[in-house]
Scaffold this active site. Structure first.
Site, PDB file in Angstrom:
ATOM      1  N   TYR A  76      -0.102 -10.015  -0.700  1.00 48.98           N
ATOM      2  CA  TYR A  76       0.917  -9.337   0.111  1.00 48.98           C
ATOM      3  C   TYR A  76       0.932  -9.881   1.540  1.00 48.98           C
ATOM      4  O   TYR A  76      -0.062 -10.459   1.999  1.00 48.98           O
ATOM      5  CB  TYR A  76       0.695  -7.829   0.113  1.00 48.98           C
ATOM      6  CG  TYR A  76      -0.575  -7.394   0.788  1.00 48.98           C
ATOM      7  CD1 TYR A  76      -0.609  -7.100   2.146  1.00 48.98           C
ATOM      8  CD2 TYR A  76      -1.759  -7.290   0.072  1.00 48.98           C
ATOM      9  CE1 TYR A  76      -1.775  -6.705   2.761  1.00 48.98           C
ATOM     10  CE2 TYR A  76      -2.930  -6.891   0.680  1.00 48.98           C
ATOM     11  CZ  TYR A  76      -2.925  -6.606   2.030  1.00 48.98           C
ATOM     12  OH  TYR A  76      -4.081  -6.225   2.631  1.00 48.98           O
ATOM     13  N   TYR A  95       0.865  -1.183   0.000  1.00 56.09           N
ATOM     14  CA  TYR A  95       0.000   0.000   0.000  1.00 56.09           C
ATOM     15  C   TYR A  95       0.901   1.233   0.000  1.00 56.09           C
ATOM     16  O   TYR A  95       2.046   1.176   0.491  1.00 56.09           O
ATOM     17  CB  TYR A  95      -0.889   0.015   1.251  1.00 56.09           C
ATOM     18  CG  TYR A  95      -1.984  -1.035   1.183  1.00 56.09           C
ATOM     19  CD1 TYR A  95      -3.170  -0.770   0.512  1.00 56.09           C
ATOM     20  CD2 TYR A  95      -1.816  -2.283   1.755  1.00 56.09           C
ATOM     21  CE1 TYR A  95      -4.167  -1.731   0.425  1.00 56.09           C
ATOM     22  CE2 TYR A  95      -2.816  -3.253   1.679  1.00 56.09           C
ATOM     23  CZ  TYR A  95      -3.986  -2.966   1.003  1.00 56.09           C
ATOM     24  OH  TYR A  95      -4.968  -3.924   0.906  1.00 56.09           O
ATOM     25  N   HIS A  98      -6.456  -8.345  -3.347  1.00 57.45           N
ATOM     26  CA  HIS A  98      -7.844  -7.885  -3.205  1.00 57.45           C
ATOM     27  C   HIS A  98      -7.942  -6.396  -3.458  1.00 57.45           C
ATOM     28  O   HIS A  98      -6.967  -5.653  -3.327  1.00 57.45           O
ATOM     29  CB  HIS A  98      -8.403  -8.243  -1.826  1.00 57.45           C
ATOM     30  CG  HIS A  98      -7.560  -7.738  -0.707  1.00 57.45           C
ATOM     31  ND1 HIS A  98      -6.490  -8.437  -0.223  1.00 57.45           N
ATOM     32  CD2 HIS A  98      -7.610  -6.581  -0.016  1.00 57.45           C
ATOM     33  CE1 HIS A  98      -5.913  -7.745   0.733  1.00 57.45           C
ATOM     34  NE2 HIS A  98      -6.562  -6.605   0.881  1.00 57.45           N
ATOM     35  N   HIS A 136     -10.039  -3.296  -2.073  1.00 57.24           N
ATOM     36  CA  HIS A 136     -10.952  -2.854  -1.001  1.00 57.24           C
ATOM     37  C   HIS A 136     -11.993  -1.889  -1.557  1.00 57.24           C
ATOM     38  O   HIS A 136     -11.660  -1.026  -2.396  1.00 57.24           O
ATOM     39  CB  HIS A 136     -10.177  -2.111   0.087  1.00 57.24           C
ATOM     40  CG  HIS A 136      -9.322  -2.982   0.940  1.00 57.24           C
ATOM     41  ND1 HIS A 136      -9.831  -3.702   1.989  1.00 57.24           N
ATOM     42  CD2 HIS A 136      -7.993  -3.222   0.921  1.00 57.24           C
ATOM     43  CE1 HIS A 136      -8.835  -4.357   2.571  1.00 57.24           C
ATOM     44  NE2 HIS A 136      -7.710  -4.092   1.946  1.00 57.24           N
ATOM     45  N   ARG A 181      -2.035 -12.454   2.485  1.00 59.36           N
ATOM     46  CA  ARG A 181      -3.418 -12.238   2.083  1.00 59.36           C
ATOM     47  C   ARG A 181      -3.477 -12.377   0.564  1.00 59.36           C
ATOM     48  O   ARG A 181      -2.563 -11.927  -0.134  1.00 59.36           O
ATOM     49  CB  ARG A 181      -3.869 -10.805   2.414  1.00 59.36           C
ATOM     50  CG  ARG A 181      -3.952 -10.490   3.892  1.00 59.36           C
ATOM     51  CD  ARG A 181      -5.142  -9.590   4.142  1.00 59.36           C
ATOM     52  NE  ARG A 181      -6.367 -10.310   3.859  1.00 59.36           N
ATOM     53  CZ  ARG A 181      -7.533  -9.747   3.572  1.00 59.36           C
ATOM     54  NH1 ARG A 181      -7.622  -8.437   3.514  1.00 59.36           N
ATOM     55  NH2 ARG A 181      -8.602 -10.470   3.336  1.00 59.36           N
TER      56      ARG A 181
END
Ligand code: BEZ
Ligand code: FE
Length: 338
Positions: A223, A189, A247, A249, A244
């Site tokens: 990640y 991120y 994805h 969000h 994870r």
């Protein structure tokens, strides 16, 4: 001990504490908590906690103490093990800061966040399922117009996201605020880069009159959750991985509707079945289509092709429908206990 010594004489510390708000209860009315044994201790803690005036808090603590004590008895908890747990919780607290919440991460990897979320947002046949928020949402996403990009150039493979936001009858939810954020192709991120100067791979947009939304993004990648702290060490000791699945969000707000916090996962991802934080739901798995047509890519604003086309509609519940669902699901749960 003589009579005078055992009288109700109290020191300044006690008076100060009472002045500053500590409850002053009639000691003679309290249960006798002396000489507790493993057999009597739980009842005695319940007895003194029953002074609590808030019904719900009293109930929560009765259950908490019951389960904690049962746990200690059932596993035969040793003093060393309990100290290890206390040291773990202490280091979990110490690493928390304004930008790092290790306790939420702990709740996530224990599946507690997913459990609380699913109890508070029960699945309905018609509405889009929610999932864990995670720690990477920020308030500073750029405001986008339809078709804008949430990601700066070079952050990953292009993806075109579009669809409608509707209610359970298929009617559009216009002017719905959409927040969306994702990792780049390095699995990070923007907030995980020290040199971050502004938001990237995140955006805020509004659905149109027909509930339609569209934006350019990139294909996110799997990640690792933050694992350089106590929670990472815990997972290692449990021989668990820290990943994870990729994805995207999504969060939806519109007055009169239940806020939907969700994410989309991608078919074929190696971590779909073993997400470190238990966030994957089958209904949230998508399978974007690769579009190789260069002219289509350019028409949508990409520099070139190919791009992934992700078409997804979201169904929101009204606030009243969500509350009704929650009450129904709680009633079913209590009925199943009888
Ligand atoms: C995430 O989706 O970003 C996330 C969720 C829970 C824990 C860590 C990360
Ligand atoms: Fe995430």
């Amino acid at each position: 001990m003589n009579e005078e010594r055992s009288s109700k004489k109290v020191g300044k510390a006690v008076l100060d504490a009472i002045k500053s708000g500590a409850p002053n209860v009639d000691l003679d009315l309290l249960p006798n908590l002396m000489d507790m044994s493993p057999a009597s201790i739980t009842e005695n803690v319940h007895a003194i906690n029953s002074l609590c005036k808030d019904k719900r808090q009293k109930f929560l603590f009765e259950q908490l103490v019951t389960h904690l004590h049962d746990f200690a008895r059932e596993v035969g908890l040793t003093t060393e093990e309990w100290m290890t747990a206390i040291q773990f919780l202490t280091s979990t607290g110490k690493i928390c800061s304004d930008i790092r919440q290790e306790f939420i991460l702990l709740s996530d990897v224990l599946g507690l966040s997913a459990l609380v979320d699913s109890m508070n947002h029960p699945v309905t046949a018609s509405a889009t399922e929610g999932t864990v928020l995670g720690p990477f949402f920020t308030e500073d996403a750029k405001e986008l117009k339809a078709g804008d990009s949430i990601a700066s150039e070079g952050k990953g493979e292009y993806m075109w996201c579009e669809g409608r936001i509707v209610d359970i009858n298929g009617n559009p939810v216009p002017h719905c605020k959409i927040e969306t954020w994702e990792t780049d192709d390095e699995g990070k991120y923007d907030t995980q880069y020290e040199e971050r100067t502004e938001a990237d791979c995140r955006g805020r947009l509004i659905s149109d009159e027909q509930g339609y939304y569209s934006y350019r993004a990139i294909l996110p990648t799997p990640y690792p959750i933050p694992n350089d702290g106590p929670v990472g060490a815990l997972l290692k000791s449990l021989n668990r991985h820290v990943f994870r699945p990729a994805h995207l969000h999504m969060m939806f707000y519109r007055e009169g509707y239940e806020t939907l916090i969700t994410a989309l996962y991608f078919k074929g991802d190696p971590y779909l079945k073993s997400d470190a934080v238990f966030g994957v739901k089958t209904s949230l798995i998508v399978d974007p289509v690769l579009v190789k047509d260069e002219s289509k890519a350019k028409a949508l604003g990409f520099k070139n092709g190919p791009f992934w086309h992700l078409k997804k509609d979201y169904v929101l519940l009204t606030t009243a429908q969500a509350e009704e669902q929650k009450q129904k699901s709680l009633a079913n749960y209590y009925a199943s206990l009888q």
